[in-house]
Design an enzyme around this catalytic site. Structure first.
Site: not given
Ligand code: ADP
Ligand code: MG
Length: 369
Positions: A39, A176, A322, A345
């Site tokens: 960043r 989430k 992220g 986000g």
């Molecule tokens: P990003 O940062 O790319 O937007 P998120 O923050 O929404 O992604 O989600 C990332 C997290 O989701 C990771 O830490 C990963 O371990 C978790 N994750 C993905 N699939 C599962 C699952 N089936 N059960 C529990 N956690 C999960």
């Molecule tokens: Mg994340």
């Protein structure tokens, strides 16, 4: 001017001017050491653009989540040290969130930020979905512009939203679902296919009446997922196999019904192959959210396969989020996609709504047309 938003060229002559740059230097820090300076490096084109033209630059960022008061744990000192190496003579203010006026969007705090400053530049894409003082305050007070990084993000993400080359495919995962259902619905209006993995998929599978065992899901979102499937189901691709831990704690592969006591942690190989095919055949792909709990090697295969497809496809590829970006970097594939967004986000909100508070504020700047 891009979409009514002033760019650096719209600042006029910057020589001898003092320019306040809102950057997003919210980098990961462990034991006082920056573990990834992506960043900071991402802001260099804007900082250099200004310095080469004779401006003096003062930057500010938030860092972590201090509770509106100074906290040495969240001091910007490590960032200041790295910035001094990469862009000497650029000043950096202390963590904006040490003042409650930042997140509270106080006029007084915004005034203090622009005191003695001639021009404002927002290059903090990752914070532009927040109506915080340093994002929305200065554009009402000073001639303003978006920096080169922000401009690139806006161009890429609004390009996806407004005129993608088709087929346009989105792949969503992560943990989430309530955070992301808005974007699921908005994306379904513009994409040709939407593939859903990660923990997100279980709320959708539950809505289809599948058994999901102990897998993460959000009971209060099942109804919404069901409605989305009723309305746009033909575009939605859900897993056909799942990897997880059975009741005895052993790694297991199932179809789409997870037995009692089992917990799904990754998409299975059939799903990973199917999602890869969709990505390979696309002309535009947006990916947000890992396909499984990739931090655990037993559940990284789905995310790795998808990341490889992102690298291999001829499509224009964009990654937001992220954890998805971290996964790509871990697999050494971050240079093989076209755009890695610096804001998780913010990228989702821009795709969902087509605008951000930080962009709206820049459109109101005195030099905007
Ligand atoms: P990003 O940062 O790319 O937007 P998120 O923050 O929404 O992604 O989600 C990332 C997290 O989701 C990771 O830490 C990963 O371990 C978790 N994750 C993905 N699939 C599962 C699952 N089936 N059960 C529990 N956690 C999960
Ligand atoms: Mg994340």
């Amino acid at each position: 001017m891009i979409r009514g938003i002033p760019t650096l060229d719209d600042l006029g002559d910057v020589r001898g001017k003092r320019v306040f740059v809102r950057a997003d230097f919210n980098v990961p820090i462990e034991d006082g050491k920056i573990t990834d300076d992506f960043r900071i490096r991402a802001a260099l084109p804007t900082l250099n653009w200004l310095r080469e033209r004779g401006a003096s630059v003062v930057c500010a960022t938030h860092l972590g989540r201090p509770k509106g008061a100074p906290d040495p744990k969240y001091s910007v000192e490590p960032v200041r040290a790295r910035l001094a190496e990469l862009a000497p003579e650029v000043e950096l203010l202390e963590n904006l969130r040490f003042d409650p006026g930042e997140e509270g969007n106080s006029a007084e705090f915004a005034e203090s930020l622009v005191d003695g400053v001639d021009l404002y530049v927002n290059d903090a894409f990752g914070a532009s979905h927040r109506a915080h003082a340093s994002i929305v305050g200065p554009p009402h007070r000073l001639p303003s512009a978006m920096g080169l990084l922000l401009a690139k993000e806006v161009e890429v993400l609004l390009g996806l939203r407004n005129d993608p080359k088709r087929p346009f495919v989105a792949v969503l995962g992560g943990a989430k679902i309530s955070d992301k259902l808005g974007v699921v619905e908005a994306l379904l209006d513009v994409v040709d296919s939407l593939a859903i993995g990660g923990a997100m998929c279980f709320t959708f599978l539950a809505a289809q009446g599948k058994r999901i065992g102990e897998s993460l899901f959000e009971p209060d979102q099942v109804e919404t997922c069901g409605r989305i499937l009723d309305q746009q189901g033909s575009k939605v691709h859900l897993p056909e196999d799942i990897i997880g831990l059975d009741a005895g704690g052993n790694v297991a592969t199932w179809g789409t019904n997870v037995p009692d006591g089992g917990k799904g942690f990754d998409i299975g190989p059939g799903t990973a192959a199917a999602f890869s095919d969709i990505v390979i055949e696309a002309r535009t792909v947006f990916w947000n959210g890992p396909m499984g709990m990739f931090e655990d090697a037993r559940f990284a295969a789905g995310t790795r396969t998808l990341a490889q497809a992102m690298a291999d496809t001829k499509a224009f590829t964009v990654v937001g989020g992220g954890d998805s970006a971290a996964a790509l970097a871990e697999f050494g594939l971050d240079d093989d996609v076209d755009h890695v967004s610096t804001g998780g986000g913010a990228s989702l909100e821009l795709l969902e709504l087509g605008d951000l508070p930080g962009l709206a504020a820049l459109r109101e700047a005195p030099n905007a047309g």
